[in-house]
Each structure stands twice: as C-alpha cells, then as structure tokens.
Design a protein around this motif. Sequence first.
Motif: not given
Length: 149
Positions: A33-40, A42-43, A48-51
């Motif tokens: 859960x900790x890893x998934x929250x960090x990835x969330x 980050x994404x 917005x920077x990858x538009x």
Amino acid sequence: MGMSSGAAGGSSRNRRGRAKRQPMNEINMTPMVDVMLVLLIIFMVSAPLMTVGVPLQLPETNARALNADKQPITISVQADGKIYIQESEIPVDEVVTRLQAIAQTGYEERIFVRADQAVEYGTVMKVIARISSAGFSNIGFVTAQDAQS
C-alpha cells in the motif's frame, strides 16, 4: 516451587528458553500500500507535465478552459513553420491523411490547434483550412491564460 514443563506455561519454548517462531500465514499489505500511494503521487504530479512536448510560446487570452473528456488530437505549429501532430513532425501536405488515420471517432474527433504567437496568420489558416476541408468540424484553439486575469 516446582519446575514448569514446556506445555504447562501456555507458550511453546525450546530448550534454550526462546519461543519457537511459527510460520506467518497472513500477507503483510502495508508495504505494498505504501508503494502504491507513492506511485500514485508521482503519477499525479508528473501527468500534467507530459501533455505535449512541442515547445511553443502561446498567445495569451481571457478565454475560459474547455472541458476535455478524453485526450484530443493536438496539432502544433512552431514559429519556424514546422507542423506537429501530437509530437511527430509532419509536412503540411500530410496533415489530413495523418488525422484520418489517427481519428478514432471519425470526423467528430476533437482537434486542438496550438500555434506559436510568432507564426504568420496565413500559415495557421492554411493548416486549419486543410483540417476543416477534410470534414473535421470539432476544432479548438489552445492559448495560454492571460497573466492579468
């Protein structure tokens, strides 16, 4: 004062007085859960920077933002006249054929036109004329928000 046997005390101990470790029969979900929250996070920050990757200096207006329910096709016109669909450079003669190949909903596909403020008006109108003469009618212009509003 008697000596207690291993079974009488309720805990299972070996000869040296240490408790025996039982195999764990449950999966510890906390690290996942900790890893998934960090990835969330980050994404969410990087999305917005990858538009669009074509650098332009857009003109500023007081127009309100459009609600885009899905990712539109973006056509960019740089100051030197180069034309891009999404991030791929194309010649002006291939704009319509590439749009027809990319459009998933046919001629109702939403198309955003981004043009550098230094581009000649005629160049932008040439691109828009080709798009609309091909039958695409849902064309929008992208501008930067005016800093004074």
